[in-house]
Design an enzyme around this catalytic site. Sequence first.
Site, short mmCIF file in Angstrom:
data_model
loop_
_atom_site.label_atom_id
_atom_site.label_comp_id
_atom_site.label_asym_id
_atom_site.label_seq_id
_atom_site.Cartn_x
_atom_site.Cartn_y
_atom_site.Cartn_z
N HIS A 1 -1.94 -9.17 12.64
CA HIS A 1 -1.50 -7.89 12.10
C HIS A 1 -1.28 -6.98 13.30
O HIS A 1 -2.15 -6.88 14.17
CB HIS A 1 -2.55 -7.30 11.17
CG HIS A 1 -2.20 -5.89 10.79
ND1 HIS A 1 -1.00 -5.57 10.21
CD2 HIS A 1 -2.86 -4.71 10.98
CE1 HIS A 1 -0.94 -4.26 10.03
NE2 HIS A 1 -2.05 -3.72 10.48
N LYS B 1 -4.86 -6.69 23.19
CA LYS B 1 -6.33 -6.62 23.28
C LYS B 1 -6.99 -7.71 22.44
O LYS B 1 -7.99 -8.30 22.82
CB LYS B 1 -6.82 -5.24 22.79
CG LYS B 1 -6.51 -4.11 23.74
CD LYS B 1 -7.13 -2.80 23.25
CE LYS B 1 -6.75 -1.67 24.20
NZ LYS B 1 -7.35 -0.38 23.80
N GLU C 1 0.85 -1.18 0.00
CA GLU C 1 0.00 0.00 0.00
C GLU C 1 0.89 1.24 0.00
O GLU C 1 0.43 2.33 0.33
CB GLU C 1 -0.95 -0.02 1.19
CG GLU C 1 -0.25 -0.12 2.53
CD GLU C 1 -1.10 0.39 3.67
OE1 GLU C 1 -1.38 1.59 3.69
OE2 GLU C 1 -1.49 -0.42 4.52
N CYS D 1 -3.22 -3.14 4.76
CA CYS D 1 -2.28 -4.11 5.34
C CYS D 1 -2.67 -5.54 5.04
O CYS D 1 -1.99 -6.49 5.44
CB CYS D 1 -2.21 -3.92 6.86
SG CYS D 1 -1.82 -2.23 7.31
#
Lengths: 472, 472
Positions: free
Chosen positions: B257, B266, B91, B123
């Site tokens: 990722h 998290k 990207e 991504c």
Amino acid sequence: MVFSNGDVPDDFGVSGVSCYFPASFVRQEALEKAHGHKEPGKYTIGLGQTEMAFCSDKEDSVSLALTVTQMLLDEYEIDPSSVGFLGVASETLVDKSKSIKSALMPLFGDNTDISGVDVKHACYGGTQALFDGLGWLHRTYPIQHRLAIVVCTDIAVYADGPARCTGGAGAVALLLSPGAPLVFDNGLESTHGHHGYDFFKPVGAHNCEYPIVAGKESISAYLSALSTCYKLYKRKSKAYAGRDKLSLVDFDAACFHSPFTKLVRKAVAVMVAEDAREGGRVRGEEKMEGIVAGLRAQEEPSDLSVISPESLKASEQTWQEITSPNLEMNRRLGNMYTPSLYVQLVGYLSRLEEEKREEGRERRILMYSYGSGSMASVYSFTLNEGMTERLRRMIDVSRSIVGRLDEREERTPEEYGETMAQREKFYTQRVPSTPSSLSSSSLYPLFPGTFHLSSIDDQYRRQYARVDTRRV
Amino acid sequence: MVFSNGDVPDDFGVSGVSCYFPASFVRQEALEKAHGHKEPGKYTIGLGQTEMAFCSDKEDSVSLALTVTQMLLDEYEIDPSSVGFLGVASETLVDKSKSIKSALMPLFGDNTDISGVDVKHACYGGTQALFDGLGWLHRTYPIQHRLAIVVCTDIAVYADGPARCTGGAGAVALLLSPGAPLVFDNGLESTHGHHGYDFFKPVGAHNCEYPIVAGKESISAYLSALSTCYKLYKRKSKAYAGRDKLSLVDFDAACFHSPFTKLVRKAVAVMVAEDAREGGRVRGEEKMEGIVAGLRAQEEPSDLSVISPESLKASEQTWQEITSPNLEMNRRLGNMYTPSLYVQLVGYLSRLEEEKREEGRERRILMYSYGSGSMASVYSFTLNEGMTERLRRMIDVSRSIVGRLDEREERTPEEYGETMAQREKFYTQRVPSTPSSLSSSSLYPLFPGTFHLSSIDDQYRRQYARVDTRRV
């Protein structure tokens, strides 16, 4: 680990095709005059183009993709939940990160388990998306029995100058499945990749929609990659399918990426000369034995873009029978980049029943895809005539698409020039912004059911709307 | 038609991995101070990052891809003629039309029959290129017996402000083949596509390298797509592999990722809470029965980005055992966009022999890929320990890559800021142009064998060169 619920089918391919093009066009004859060419024919004869489609600033590659995907879903009554792959090809980028594919997700409702993103390499992207979709079917169909869709969407625009007349716009959507009327000849596809700069769109300092083009180099790269791919395709046909001395005589149609149709005419000459040199048959050779014998004896020219009168003559019947008739949309829409090759499937299918089928002969379609930079492939489909109902639907849809060419509105070269100026301005316009062609006095109509850009908000987010699906 | 010379193997997957990162980095502790945060820990504790890799203006996504592809070819002694697919994910676009893939063709010499172009969706692109490469193997391997390579290349840079510290840079190349040490669990991949604007890079008016970011929305989209994909992955595992009540206990590693590692922390909490609610096992639950029982009874929170203390506690051992140790490169390189997930395979492999193998237990690796805009997938690999020699090579290469982290040179926040200013200027600089960091007094070293941008000529064509492969 492979969790398989069944065998891999051997008839994956194209089982649906749709095509969207904008409702406005400019006539090449008028453009020639407006661009100051005193002798008529510069664009019409020199390039072989008759009309050119164009979009105002309320259409972008995303809106075109939304429209054609919805058309495909409707025309083939595809249940959105049956789709598992959606690949989008474009070189008309509105974003360097986010995919056009993601903007199509709302069309599929609750079905969010759809693989595929955007693929990018100039006009070649659609072919890669097709190959990827077929690979996805091979890999997952035995497990999930879901379908694939490939979308090609582009708006071809050029800076004011000699290349401007080679613009165009459109989008194609293909449905891929087993039991396809157009079965992909798997394993024969032959590719040529090369690092070059014949046409490209650098980011940064060159901040506009227009490409940088080296026209002559691009034509030469197109033809030399064709020659490389076609030779390899013949070798693979012999090795994997036992087909020796294959030539264009073995095909019902030969389709090409078409920046302008005169280049495709040259491409057919290059291939027929190659067929002759290899000892393959040539369409109509009984009427021109001397010419074909002469080609057979010649060595391959070092510069393929110089087409000899002999190869033009020897390829005339081939051109007339298997290529030229499929190019109507290309002549009347212009270069559409990624969809340019695939609208010829529409052209071929729209004419299919008018031709006679030879008993016991397979009907095959040769495809040549080229993208500057460069990537090129020759591959083929075999018509699966057993798929009567699906094929019928494809023929009907294709006829209706071709018919829509006559429903467009003609604009003058001046109006076309103004539209290009509007697009240029809109490209770098400060946000929030609204397409100027949205105004009620706009000259640019949209077909019923067309999606269009309605605004770009102050966070650069693009909003889309859809015009009424009913004809008013 | 399918021309098959054999059956489709059932052990396609990753049989080689390489990684390139730039030779300069800045310390997050120093950045915190320089950015005026009086209390230490904003970036180091708040984001969980320790260092950040960065590139000067002599590196771009093409040069990174050239370097890592050459590394993969060398490290695994791959015959360039054996490669039939090369897909590139990025990207960090230098062109809106030409692919990075085409610029890699010179590395393959006479072999130009290589399928694949660039894929693009934030991504997530590397994951799509991996899926496409696997599909290509399924479709063509029985006929041609050739290999696939997937390349992820990105340079993450942000405008001066709170997001700047979440930059990074790097490239990963993967070799795909049958008989792979990391076998792809085909058919279990579970995807969630959605139309959103949490992070994107519009072309036109916003003419710079930096993205538009909605940070909070992006975190929430990342976690909610994870939850959707993980639930679907569990359903598919049950339906296609007969694995009921699957949980993270069934995995040897869980890779994600990683925009910053605190978000991954998290993510692990969200998954463990999901495991508990579904009645699956939780690592270490015998030591915290009350907490896990509490989670089991809870409904799914409406906002997944609010992580409860209970789910953090319940997921701590999982995090420590199967995720945190693989994140060293992510902590020390920063967000690399497309390669970010795949460097964790390097991290995992580099540590592989230090762990003990449980007899008779399969070692599986869960992968979560996310790309803003958005596309997300959960999928998995199974370690094929029979592939001793190939696995050994992958482990050796991975250790050498991790070791190279210590060979980089530290730069100050001021030097980093200057480099970003140079990149900004270079992005829109009039051509012909030469990267300012090429000057002999440049502070920015390159590892031996690194490709770099040497100039952009007056036609916008990029020229590359390679530094000496020997250490001097």
